[in-house]
Each structure stands twice: as structure tokens, then as C-alpha cells.
Design an enzyme around this catalytic site. Structure first.
Site, PDB file in Angstrom:
ATOM      1  N   ILE A  13       0.699  -1.115  -0.094  1.00 26.35           N
ATOM      2  CA  ILE A  13       0.171   0.275  -0.007  1.00 26.35           C
ATOM      3  C   ILE A  13       0.702   1.230   0.107  1.00 26.35           C
ATOM      4  O   ILE A  13       0.260   2.416  -0.576  1.00 26.35           O
ATOM      5  CB  ILE A  13      -1.012  -0.149   1.165  1.00 26.35           C
ATOM      6  CG1 ILE A  13      -2.371   1.127   0.894  1.00 26.35           C
ATOM      7  CG2 ILE A  13      -0.506   0.389   2.565  1.00 26.35           C
ATOM      8  CD1 ILE A  13      -3.456   0.723   1.832  1.00 26.35           C
ATOM      9  N   GLY A  34       3.735  -4.444  10.934  1.00 25.16           N
ATOM     10  CA  GLY A  34       2.900  -4.850   9.837  1.00 25.16           C
ATOM     11  C   GLY A  34       2.929  -3.576   8.748  1.00 25.16           C
ATOM     12  O   GLY A  34       3.996  -2.998   8.794  1.00 25.16           O
ATOM     13  N   ASP A  36       1.545  -0.496   9.316  1.00 28.05           N
ATOM     14  CA  ASP A  36       1.893   0.619  10.285  1.00 28.05           C
ATOM     15  C   ASP A  36       3.345   0.931  10.027  1.00 28.05           C
ATOM     16  O   ASP A  36       3.890   2.048   9.594  1.00 28.05           O
ATOM     17  CB  ASP A  36       1.500   0.371  11.643  1.00 28.05           C
ATOM     18  CG  ASP A  36       1.502   1.557  12.476  1.00 28.05           C
ATOM     19  OD1 ASP A  36       1.493   2.736  12.017  1.00 28.05           O
ATOM     20  OD2 ASP A  36       1.299   1.629  13.893  1.00 28.05           O
ATOM     21  N   SER A 123      -6.783  -5.197  10.589  1.00 21.44           N
ATOM     22  CA  SER A 123      -6.949  -6.032  11.867  1.00 21.44           C
ATOM     23  C   SER A 123      -6.741  -7.481  11.539  1.00 21.44           C
ATOM     24  O   SER A 123      -6.782  -8.322  12.166  1.00 21.44           O
ATOM     25  CB  SER A 123      -8.517  -5.842  12.400  1.00 21.44           C
ATOM     26  OG  SER A 123      -8.709  -4.938  13.313  1.00 21.44           O
ATOM     27  N   TYR A 127      -3.565  -8.347  14.588  1.00 18.43           N
ATOM     28  CA  TYR A 127      -4.722  -8.450  15.520  1.00 18.43           C
ATOM     29  C   TYR A 127      -5.696  -9.586  15.190  1.00 18.43           C
ATOM     30  O   TYR A 127      -7.043  -9.473  15.924  1.00 18.43           O
ATOM     31  CB  TYR A 127      -5.362  -7.132  15.259  1.00 18.43           C
ATOM     32  CG  TYR A 127      -4.910  -5.650  15.955  1.00 18.43           C
ATOM     33  CD1 TYR A 127      -3.930  -5.771  16.748  1.00 18.43           C
ATOM     34  CD2 TYR A 127      -5.499  -4.495  15.749  1.00 18.43           C
ATOM     35  CE1 TYR A 127      -3.603  -4.800  17.632  1.00 18.43           C
ATOM     36  CE2 TYR A 127      -5.100  -3.369  16.490  1.00 18.43           C
ATOM     37  CZ  TYR A 127      -3.968  -3.590  17.306  1.00 18.43           C
ATOM     38  OH  TYR A 127      -3.249  -2.457  18.076  1.00 18.43           O
TER      39      TYR A 127
END
Ligand code: AR6
Length: 172
Positions: A13, A34, A36, A123, A127
Site C-alpha cells: 500500500i 505490519g 503501520d 485487523s 490483531y
């Protein structure tokens, strides 16, 4: 291309050229692993600096909510940081919180007059949200929003792993 307003791509991304890319952040807004970690690495320190300002102003970002910063060095102009739920057993309101993460990101894009927004599979990594259920929630939330909103012209689902990519291909 799935239709004119919903697009599916597989990849990183941080390389996507959209008005905004969405970050699957955590409540601290201070970065993590991840997607982030990838966004902060590729976007540079301007993103973290704005995140720290937001933290100082409002104390981070609650699960299901979203905030916006510059895109820094990314091709995207902005990053919308949202926080998806940590999945436990599904009895803690996780479905609703995941829908809110998508919806509040879309609303923030519309409020900022942004036309193209790219989402990772929020998520479904660290997560542990079940991928099929997460995809169904993401797609429904986006379709319902696009039906009501004319500002956002295109939503891009960016799948990184093969499993999510296969699930989205099947559903869209
Ligand atoms: N581009 C697109 N998608 C990616 C990329 C990338 N470069 N890298 C990973 N993914 P995750 P979460 C996918 O774990 O589950 C962080 O530490 C990945 O395959 O990034 O919401 C935060 O700080 C998966 O499908 O986010 C939080 O603490 C999806 O992105 C926590 O992780 C989401 O996986 C958030 O966990």
C-alpha cells in the site's frame, strides 16, 4: 478493476498513488509492525511528527476511530490512521468496531474532499481478525458508504497476502 468505484489490487500500500492510504494503526499512533511500520518507514518522519501532535491534542486514537496526517514522502497525499479491533472471540463488539474503522476513515476522506482512498485489510494481521469475516464487513461498509456519498469516487482494497487477495476476489 471490479467496477468503476471499487478496485482490488495485490501489493504494498505504500506504493499506491491515491489521495489517501489508510493505516492499520494502534491507539498510541506511534507506529508499530505490519502495514503501520511499512507506512512510517516509507513516509518518513513528517507522519510521526503529526501523529505526536494529534496525541498531544487528543490522546491518541480510539479503536474504531480515525485521524488524518500528511502522506510525507509517500505517493499518497494523506494517511488516514485508523485503529481496528484486536480480535478475541467475537463477543467484544469486534464486528462493529471494524465497520467503524472503515466508516470513520471514509467519512474523514469525504470531509477532506478526497476522491480516492486505499485500504489495507485492517485487523487481519497482528490483531487476528478472521479474514473472511473481515472482508465481508469491509466490503459491505464501503458499498453502503459509496451508495450514499458522492465525494469519494474510488475505493481501492489493497491485499498484501495471497489469502486475503483470494477472499476479496471471490467476494467482489
Ligand atoms: N501493504 C499492504 N498491506 C500490508 C502491508 C503493506 N506494506 N504489510 C502488511 N499488510 P497488520 P492489524 C497487511 O498486522 O492486524 C501494528 O503493529 C497484512 O497482510 O499490519 O490491524 C499496528 O501498530 C494484513 O492483511 O495490522 C498495530 O499495533 C493487514 O495488512 C497492529 O499492528 C493488516 O495487518 C495492527 O494490527
Amino acid at each position: 478493476m471490479v467496477n468503476e468505484r471499487i478496485k482490488l489490487i495485490q501489493g504494498d500500500i505504500t506504493k499506491v498513488n491515491a489521495d489517501a492510504i489508510v493505516n492499520a494503526a494502534n491507539t498510541s499512533l506511534l507506529g508499530g509492525g505490519g502495514v503501520d511500520g511499512a507506512i512510517h518507514r516509507a513516509g518518513g518522519k513528517a507522519i510521526l511528527e503529526e501523529c505526536i501532535q494529534i496525541r498531544n491534542r487528543q490522546g491518541g486514537c480510539k479503536t474504531g476511530e480515525a485521524v488524518i496526517t500528511t502522506g510525507g514522502n509517500l505517493p499518497a497525499k494523506y494517511v488516514i490512521h485508523t485503529v481496528g479491533p484486536v480480535y478475541n472471540n467475537g463477543s467484544k463488539g469486534e464486528d462493529g468496531l471494524l465497520a467503524s474503522a472503515y466508516l470513520n476513515s471514509l467519512k474523514l476522506a469525504a470531509e477532506n474532499h478526497l476522491e480516492t482512498i486505499a485500504f489495507p485489510n485492517i485487523s487481519t494481521g497482528i490483531y487476528h481478525f478472521p479474514k473472511t469475516k473481515a472482508a465481508a464487513i469491509a466490503i459491505k461498509t464501503v458499498q453502503d458508504f459509496l451508495a450514499e456519498n458522492g465525494t469519494v469516487k474510488q475505493v481501492i482494497f489493497v491485499c498484501f497476502d495471497d489469502e486475503n487477495c483470494g477472499i476479496y476476489k471471490g467476494m467482489l
